[in-house]
Design a protein around this motif. Structure first.
Motif, PDB file in Angstrom:
ATOM      1  N   ILE A   3      16.750  50.608  12.111  1.00  0.00           N
ATOM      2  CA  ILE A   3      15.654  49.663  12.301  1.00  0.00           C
ATOM      3  C   ILE A   3      14.347  50.167  11.716  1.00  0.00           C
ATOM      4  O   ILE A   3      13.478  49.382  11.326  1.00  0.00           O
ATOM      5  CB  ILE A   3      15.485  49.312  13.804  1.00  0.00           C
ATOM      6  CG1 ILE A   3      14.433  48.219  13.980  1.00  0.00           C
ATOM      7  CG2 ILE A   3      15.142  50.522  14.646  1.00  0.00           C
ATOM      8  CD1 ILE A   3      14.354  47.677  15.381  1.00  0.00           C
ATOM      9  N   LEU A   4      14.173  51.481  11.638  1.00  0.00           N
ATOM     10  CA  LEU A   4      12.957  52.056  11.027  1.00  0.00           C
ATOM     11  C   LEU A   4      13.382  53.156  10.066  1.00  0.00           C
ATOM     12  O   LEU A   4      14.246  53.968  10.386  1.00  0.00           O
ATOM     13  CB  LEU A   4      12.024  52.613  12.104  1.00  0.00           C
ATOM     14  CG  LEU A   4      10.683  53.205  11.632  1.00  0.00           C
ATOM     15  CD1 LEU A   4       9.616  53.022  12.716  1.00  0.00           C
ATOM     16  CD2 LEU A   4      10.789  54.688  11.292  1.00  0.00           C
ATOM     17  N   LYS A   5      12.744  53.166   8.897  1.00  0.00           N
ATOM     18  CA  LYS A   5      13.081  54.188   7.909  1.00  0.00           C
ATOM     19  C   LYS A   5      11.819  54.674   7.200  1.00  0.00           C
ATOM     20  O   LYS A   5      11.062  53.872   6.644  1.00  0.00           O
ATOM     21  CB  LYS A   5      14.076  53.641   6.881  1.00  0.00           C
ATOM     22  CG  LYS A   5      14.599  54.709   5.916  1.00  0.00           C
ATOM     23  CD  LYS A   5      15.710  54.156   5.038  1.00  0.00           C
ATOM     24  CE  LYS A   5      16.330  55.243   4.180  1.00  0.00           C
ATOM     25  NZ  LYS A   5      17.448  54.712   3.360  1.00  0.00           N
ATOM     26  N   SER A  26      14.783  58.402   9.994  1.00  0.00           N
ATOM     27  CA  SER A  26      15.232  57.050  10.325  1.00  0.00           C
ATOM     28  C   SER A  26      15.500  56.954  11.820  1.00  0.00           C
ATOM     29  O   SER A  26      15.778  57.963  12.479  1.00  0.00           O
ATOM     30  CB  SER A  26      16.497  56.682   9.542  1.00  0.00           C
ATOM     31  OG  SER A  26      17.561  57.546   9.889  1.00  0.00           O
ATOM     32  N   VAL A  27      15.387  55.734  12.341  1.00  0.00           N
ATOM     33  CA  VAL A  27      15.645  55.482  13.758  1.00  0.00           C
ATOM     34  C   VAL A  27      16.580  54.287  13.857  1.00  0.00           C
ATOM     35  O   VAL A  27      16.345  53.240  13.226  1.00  0.00           O
ATOM     36  CB  VAL A  27      14.341  55.182  14.525  1.00  0.00           C
ATOM     37  CG1 VAL A  27      14.643  54.901  15.994  1.00  0.00           C
ATOM     38  CG2 VAL A  27      13.370  56.354  14.397  1.00  0.00           C
ATOM     39  N   ASN A  28      17.648  54.441  14.615  1.00  0.00           N
ATOM     40  CA  ASN A  28      18.605  53.356  14.803  1.00  0.00           C
ATOM     41  C   ASN A  28      18.257  52.510  16.018  1.00  0.00           C
ATOM     42  O   ASN A  28      17.571  52.963  16.934  1.00  0.00           O
ATOM     43  CB  ASN A  28      20.020  53.916  14.964  1.00  0.00           C
ATOM     44  CG  ASN A  28      20.523  54.589  13.710  1.00  0.00           C
ATOM     45  OD1 ASN A  28      20.285  54.117  12.598  1.00  0.00           O
ATOM     46  ND2 ASN A  28      21.206  55.708  13.877  1.00  0.00           N
ATOM     47  N   GLU A  29      18.736  51.305  16.021  1.00  0.00           N
ATOM     48  CA  GLU A  29      18.519  50.406  17.139  1.00  0.00           C
ATOM     49  C   GLU A  29      19.076  51.035  18.427  1.00  0.00           C
ATOM     50  O   GLU A  29      20.211  51.516  18.457  1.00  0.00           O
ATOM     51  CB  GLU A  29      19.208  49.066  16.871  1.00  0.00           C
ATOM     52  CG  GLU A  29      18.880  47.994  17.885  1.00  0.00           C
ATOM     53  CD  GLU A  29      19.378  46.629  17.461  1.00  0.00           C
ATOM     54  OE1 GLU A  29      19.035  45.641  18.129  1.00  0.00           O
ATOM     55  OE2 GLU A  29      20.113  46.550  16.451  1.00  0.00           O
ATOM     56  N   ASP A 190      17.921  47.791  28.119  1.00  0.00           N
ATOM     57  CA  ASP A 190      17.391  46.748  27.236  1.00  0.00           C
ATOM     58  C   ASP A 190      17.571  47.081  25.760  1.00  0.00           C
ATOM     59  O   ASP A 190      17.143  46.316  24.893  1.00  0.00           O
ATOM     60  CB  ASP A 190      15.909  46.508  27.525  1.00  0.00           C
ATOM     61  CG  ASP A 190      15.673  45.886  28.895  1.00  0.00           C
ATOM     62  OD1 ASP A 190      16.674  45.602  29.584  1.00  0.00           O
ATOM     63  OD2 ASP A 190      14.504  45.689  29.276  1.00  0.00           O
ATOM     64  N   ASN A 191      18.186  48.236  25.475  1.00  0.00           N
ATOM     65  CA  ASN A 191      18.476  48.647  24.101  1.00  0.00           C
ATOM     66  C   ASN A 191      17.208  48.777  23.250  1.00  0.00           C
ATOM     67  O   ASN A 191      17.230  48.551  22.037  1.00  0.00           O
ATOM     68  CB  ASN A 191      19.444  47.670  23.431  1.00  0.00           C
ATOM     69  CG  ASN A 191      20.219  48.320  22.297  1.00  0.00           C
ATOM     70  OD1 ASN A 191      20.615  49.477  22.394  1.00  0.00           O
ATOM     71  ND2 ASN A 191      20.442  47.578  21.218  1.00  0.00           N
ATOM     72  N   VAL A 192      16.096  49.133  23.892  1.00  0.00           N
ATOM     73  CA  VAL A 192      14.852  49.375  23.158  1.00  0.00           C
ATOM     74  C   VAL A 192      14.911  50.775  22.545  1.00  0.00           C
ATOM     75  O   VAL A 192      15.152  51.751  23.255  1.00  0.00           O
ATOM     76  CB  VAL A 192      13.630  49.261  24.097  1.00  0.00           C
ATOM     77  CG1 VAL A 192      12.343  49.625  23.359  1.00  0.00           C
ATOM     78  CG2 VAL A 192      13.530  47.859  24.679  1.00  0.00           C
ATOM     79  N   ALA A 193      14.711  50.862  21.244  1.00  0.00           N
ATOM     80  CA  ALA A 193      14.649  52.175  20.606  1.00  0.00           C
ATOM     81  C   ALA A 193      13.363  52.867  21.051  1.00  0.00           C
ATOM     82  O   ALA A 193      12.306  52.235  21.152  1.00  0.00           O
ATOM     83  CB  ALA A 193      14.668  52.030  19.096  1.00  0.00           C
ATOM     84  N   VAL A 194      13.447  54.154  21.336  1.00  0.00           N
ATOM     85  CA  VAL A 194      12.291  54.914  21.818  1.00  0.00           C
ATOM     86  C   VAL A 194      11.996  56.061  20.863  1.00  0.00           C
ATOM     87  O   VAL A 194      12.903  56.793  20.457  1.00  0.00           O
ATOM     88  CB  VAL A 194      12.554  55.480  23.231  1.00  0.00           C
ATOM     89  CG1 VAL A 194      11.406  56.403  23.672  1.00  0.00           C
ATOM     90  CG2 VAL A 194      12.730  54.346  24.237  1.00  0.00           C
ATOM     91  N   ILE A 195      10.729  56.185  20.489  1.00  0.00           N
ATOM     92  CA  ILE A 195      10.257  57.357  19.757  1.00  0.00           C
ATOM     93  C   ILE A 195       9.230  58.024  20.659  1.00  0.00           C
ATOM     94  O   ILE A 195       8.122  57.516  20.834  1.00  0.00           O
ATOM     95  CB  ILE A 195       9.623  56.996  18.403  1.00  0.00           C
ATOM     96  CG1 ILE A 195      10.614  56.219  17.533  1.00  0.00           C
ATOM     97  CG2 ILE A 195       9.144  58.262  17.684  1.00  0.00           C
ATOM     98  CD1 ILE A 195      10.027  55.716  16.231  1.00  0.00           C
ATOM     99  N   ASP A 208      18.373  61.380  22.483  1.00  0.00           N
ATOM    100  CA  ASP A 208      19.623  61.513  21.733  1.00  0.00           C
ATOM    101  C   ASP A 208      19.454  62.518  20.595  1.00  0.00           C
ATOM    102  O   ASP A 208      20.383  63.245  20.258  1.00  0.00           O
ATOM    103  CB  ASP A 208      20.023  60.163  21.111  1.00  0.00           C
ATOM    104  CG  ASP A 208      20.223  59.080  22.152  1.00  0.00           C
ATOM    105  OD1 ASP A 208      20.897  59.360  23.159  1.00  0.00           O
ATOM    106  OD2 ASP A 208      19.705  57.962  21.964  1.00  0.00           O
ATOM    107  N   ARG A 209      18.239  62.521  20.022  1.00  0.00           N
ATOM    108  CA  ARG A 209      17.976  63.343  18.842  1.00  0.00           C
ATOM    109  C   ARG A 209      16.535  63.823  18.893  1.00  0.00           C
ATOM    110  O   ARG A 209      15.662  63.151  19.464  1.00  0.00           O
ATOM    111  CB  ARG A 209      18.234  62.515  17.579  1.00  0.00           C
ATOM    112  CG  ARG A 209      18.113  63.254  16.272  1.00  0.00           C
ATOM    113  CD  ARG A 209      18.805  62.476  15.144  1.00  0.00           C
ATOM    114  NE  ARG A 209      18.337  61.107  15.054  1.00  0.00           N
ATOM    115  CZ  ARG A 209      17.372  60.692  14.212  1.00  0.00           C
ATOM    116  NH1 ARG A 209      16.785  61.557  13.400  1.00  0.00           N
ATOM    117  NH2 ARG A 209      17.015  59.430  14.180  1.00  0.00           N
TER     118      ARG A 209
END
Length: 279
Positions: A3-5, A26-29, A190-195, A208-209
């Motif tokens: 979703i983000l690169k 990169s960040v996945n959904e 809610d499957n919100v990607a978190v940074i 996760d990473r």
């Protein structure tokens, strides 16, 4: 799904010294990514680059296919709907005298209809466990509660990525624990990607990473266990280990058989018991 690169991204505030240098990430959904690094390493600059508050001096960042360098207002609008940023001081993000008005501010500014705004307020406040404070004044809330409202204001935009820029730095341990619990729930349910940009190493264990930023560049990437097992490199970059991992390291120095993979209090207790049984 990606979703983000960020590709070979560099950024300079003065065209001389680079705060971020040649970063590819990169960040996945639905992914939970922690970003760590010493003070001044470029972490907060990255947060502002991710939702187009800043534009790369070189390289590119795309969010769901939209380039942050695109000057078209529609592209910026779509990026900022998808990437919500929560900063360190919640007082700088609260704009209204009533909680529900504060949460409604974002949706109102992107033209959401009133009926849907009410639904989004309900969703956002419930997501952060603050539904009972809808009519309250933010000035009467604790630091942790204010930060929850700041997160709710971002969630009301229904972002696909939540960026936390040192969002727990001004909170006490209980407040940090509450915010981390909310963020993990949003990510999981809610499957919100978190940074999560943070200097609290215990918070990193939820990710996760992990991406380690050193002097504007990505020095390491991997799981929390992989990153914190590289003790000498972590220390050389001015970073600390999570408390349990630090204690495990000291115990190993004293001759205890404690695996290098130990990161949490529970893992430490189990490993220590096992080590003592061997004596």
């Amino acid at each position: 799904m990606e979703i983000l690169k960020a590709e070979n991204v560099s950024f300079s505030y003065d065209q001389k010294n680079y705060a971020v240098k040649n970063v590819s990430l990169s960040v996945n959904e639905g992914e939970y990514l922690a970003v760590i690094g010493h003070n001044g390493s470029g972490k907060s600059t990255l947060a502002r680059l991710f939702n187009a508050l800043l534009t790369p001096t070189a390289g590119s960042i795309t969010v769901d296919g939209y380039s942050t360098a695109d000057k078209d207002k529609t592209a910026l609008f779509e990026i900022r709907k998808r990437v919500g940023v929560v900063f360190q001081n919640p007082d700088n993000q609260l704009v209204a005298s009533i909680v529900e008005d504060d949460v409604a501010f974002g949706p109102e500014n992107i033209g959401i209809k009133r009926e849907e705004i009410d639904e989004r307020i309900d969703y956002a406040l419930k997501a952060v466990g603050m539904e009972g404070f809808r009519k309250s004044s933010p000035t009467r809330l604790s630091g942790g509660q204010k930060q929850r409202i700041a997160i709710a204001g971002v969630l009301a935009l229904k972002p696909r990525i939540l960026v936390l820029d040192e969002s727990t730095a001004m909170l006490d341990p209980q407040g940090r624990k509450e915010i981390l619990s909310v963020v993990k729930k949003l990510n999981r349910e809610d499957n919100v990607a978190v940074i999560a940009i943070t200097h609290y190493m215990e918070e990193v264990l939820a990710a996760d990473r992990v991406a380690v930023i050193n002097d504007g560049e990505i020095a390491m990437q991997g799981t929390p266990a992989e990153i914190f097992s590289r003790i000498k490199e972590i220390k050389a970059m001015g970073l600390e280990l999570p408390l349990a991992a630090y204690i495990a390291e000291k115990l190993r120095e004293k001759g205890f058989d404690i695996p290098a993979s130990v990161m949490t209090e529970e893992e430490l207790a189990e490993a220590l018991c096992e080590s003592l049984r061997k004596i």
